[in-house]
Motif scaffolding. Structure first.
Motif, PDB file in Angstrom:
ATOM      1  N   ILE A 171       1.557   6.488   2.949  1.00  0.00           N
ATOM      2  CA  ILE A 171       1.089   7.051   4.218  1.00  0.00           C
ATOM      3  C   ILE A 171       2.078   6.776   5.343  1.00  0.00           C
ATOM      4  N   GLU A 172       2.647   5.579   5.329  1.00  0.00           N
ATOM      5  CA  GLU A 172       3.633   5.223   6.359  1.00  0.00           C
ATOM      6  C   GLU A 172       4.817   6.192   6.322  1.00  0.00           C
ATOM      7  N   PHE A 173       5.190   6.629   5.121  1.00  0.00           N
ATOM      8  CA  PHE A 173       6.304   7.565   4.987  1.00  0.00           C
ATOM      9  C   PHE A 173       5.895   9.000   5.298  1.00  0.00           C
ATOM     10  N   LYS A 175       3.024  10.251   6.920  1.00  0.00           N
ATOM     11  CA  LYS A 175       2.306  10.579   8.159  1.00  0.00           C
ATOM     12  C   LYS A 175       3.199  11.198   9.233  1.00  0.00           C
ATOM     13  N   PRO A 176       4.375  10.613   9.527  1.00  0.00           N
ATOM     14  CA  PRO A 176       5.232  11.229  10.555  1.00  0.00           C
ATOM     15  C   PRO A 176       5.702  12.632  10.181  1.00  0.00           C
ATOM     16  N   LEU A 177       5.744  12.918   8.869  1.00  0.00           N
ATOM     17  CA  LEU A 177       6.203  14.227   8.405  1.00  0.00           C
ATOM     18  C   LEU A 177       5.080  15.257   8.432  1.00  0.00           C
ATOM     19  N   LYS A 178       3.845  14.775   8.668  1.00  0.00           N
ATOM     20  CA  LYS A 178       2.654  15.637   8.651  1.00  0.00           C
ATOM     21  C   LYS A 178       2.531  16.365   7.302  1.00  0.00           C
ATOM     22  N   ALA A 179       2.837  15.635   6.239  1.00  0.00           N
ATOM     23  CA  ALA A 179       2.797  16.216   4.903  1.00  0.00           C
ATOM     24  C   ALA A 179       1.527  15.798   4.168  1.00  0.00           C
ATOM     25  N   LYS A 180       0.961  16.698   3.395  1.00  0.00           N
ATOM     26  CA  LYS A 180      -0.217  16.362   2.601  1.00  0.00           C
ATOM     27  C   LYS A 180       0.212  15.617   1.343  1.00  0.00           C
ATOM     28  N   MET A 203     -10.282   6.476  -0.789  1.00  0.00           N
ATOM     29  CA  MET A 203     -10.005   7.844  -0.375  1.00  0.00           C
ATOM     30  C   MET A 203     -10.776   8.198   0.889  1.00  0.00           C
ATOM     31  N   LYS A 204     -12.001   7.703   0.985  1.00  0.00           N
ATOM     32  CA  LYS A 204     -12.829   7.984   2.161  1.00  0.00           C
ATOM     33  C   LYS A 204     -12.231   7.328   3.408  1.00  0.00           C
ATOM     34  N   ARG A 205     -11.720   6.102   3.239  1.00  0.00           N
ATOM     35  CA  ARG A 205     -11.125   5.397   4.379  1.00  0.00           C
ATOM     36  C   ARG A 205      -9.856   6.084   4.870  1.00  0.00           C
ATOM     37  N   ASN A 206      -9.222   6.826   3.987  1.00  0.00           N
ATOM     38  CA  ASN A 206      -7.971   7.505   4.355  1.00  0.00           C
ATOM     39  C   ASN A 206      -8.139   9.017   4.435  1.00  0.00           C
ATOM     40  N   SER A 207      -9.354   9.457   4.665  1.00  0.00           N
ATOM     41  CA  SER A 207      -9.653  10.891   4.681  1.00  0.00           C
ATOM     42  C   SER A 207      -8.935  11.647   5.791  1.00  0.00           C
ATOM     43  N   ASN A 208      -8.518  10.928   6.820  1.00  0.00           N
ATOM     44  CA  ASN A 208      -7.833  11.602   7.941  1.00  0.00           C
ATOM     45  C   ASN A 208      -6.340  11.796   7.686  1.00  0.00           C
ATOM     46  N   HIS A 209      -5.862  11.412   6.489  1.00  0.00           N
ATOM     47  CA  HIS A 209      -4.439  11.515   6.182  1.00  0.00           C
ATOM     48  C   HIS A 209      -4.113  12.653   5.209  1.00  0.00           C
ATOM     49  N   ASN A 210      -5.032  13.557   5.002  1.00  0.00           N
ATOM     50  CA  ASN A 210      -4.800  14.741   4.163  1.00  0.00           C
ATOM     51  C   ASN A 210      -4.335  14.342   2.759  1.00  0.00           C
ATOM     52  N   ILE A 211      -5.176  13.511   2.109  1.00  0.00           N
ATOM     53  CA  ILE A 211      -4.870  13.011   0.769  1.00  0.00           C
ATOM     54  C   ILE A 211      -5.927  13.495  -0.218  1.00  0.00           C
TER      55      ILE A 211
END
Length: 277
Positions: A171-173, A175-180, A203-211
């Protein structure tokens, strides 16, 4: 600011690594250092003083060649260069030179093409494989035929072991790229299933990261590489992420299986490899 060490041997194939790093920097603020490892041996009877002068002049030529090589890639991509450096460094062994320079100067990533050309072809391929296997700094291996393309989607191949800690790095890598992100896992027969509830909560905790999680049964008639490539062909991701030394199992199945070639030589998309050490 995150820093990427981008290696080149001046071959046309090695431009792929430069193109990918430049693309990354266009989507997120990275400082790029373009790096060439060289070595000049004194194979004549020149005195130390004469050889030192000769070596300095040759190093100046190599530095100018690197500057021009990098400038040509930026020009071809029609991108204005910024936050970049061009560095040459002398050492007998290119792979250890790259690895040590990246570690000592605290780079976030090493970016290297998976294939060189001419007399460098075999050496360059070996460097890629060795860096992936031994570098503490994460390595991005870029197929030699890569062309500029926005990074929109990423496959993260995982055995689901230590998923939470690894996902943080992913996610750290990404997120800035706005990549799913698509987490890819293959089930093996008789394999102990990872706790589904734990994964669902993660997965629920990271639902805002388009995973999203993609799980399918392994096709044992094919190598793991073939299984991964089949998914890549269908999903068409911009790149792939893996972690090394996952209890010496999943990564070894991909990279060191006697039934398949090293993925770094056959990758169809750029691949980022984190070393667990």
């Amino acid at each position: 600011m995150d820093k990427i060490l981008v290696t080149t041997d001046f071959s046309s194939n090695s431009k792929a690594g430069l193109r990918f790093a430049i693309q990354l920097a266009s989507q997120h603020e990275y400082e790029l250092t373009f790096f060439h490892s060289y070595y000049i041996a004194n194979l004549t009877s020149m005195s130390d003083a004469v050889f030192a002068d000769y070596e300095r002049k040759e190093a100046d030529k190599i530095q100018k060649k690197l500057n021009q090589f990098v400038a040509s890639v930026y020009s071809d991509m029609e991108v204005v260069s910024k936050n970049k450096k061009c560095v040459i460094n002398s050492a007998v062994f290119a792979e250890s030179n790259i690895r040590e320079y990246a570690q000592e100067n605290k780079f976030s990533f090493i970016c290297i093409s998976t294939r060189g050309s001419g007399k460098f072809k075999k050496i360059f391929g070996t460097n890629t494989s060795s860096l992936i296997s031994h570098s503490i700094v994460p390595v991005i291996a870029v197929p030699h035929n890569y062309r500029k393309s926005e990074i929109k989607s990423i496959i993260y191949a995982s055995d689901l072991v230590n998923l939470e800690n690894e996902l943080k790095k992913v996610i750290e890598f990404t997120k800035p790229l706005k990549a799913k992100v698509e987490i890819l896992h293959f089930n093996y027969p008789a394999e102990i299933t990872t706790n589904k509830k734990t994964i669902d909560e993660l997965m629920k905790r990271n639902s805002n990261h388009n995973i999203k999680l993609h799980v399918e049964n392994i096709n044992l008639a094919e190598s793991l590489i073939s299984n991964i490539e089949a998914v890549i062909k269908q999903s068409k991701p911009s790149m792939m992420i893996m972690f090394t030394q996952q209890n010496r199992s999943f990564f070894n199945k991909v990279f060191f299986s006697s039934n398949s070639a090293n993925y770094s030589f056959n990758a169809k998309v750029p691949m980022l490899v984190f070393n667990k050490i």
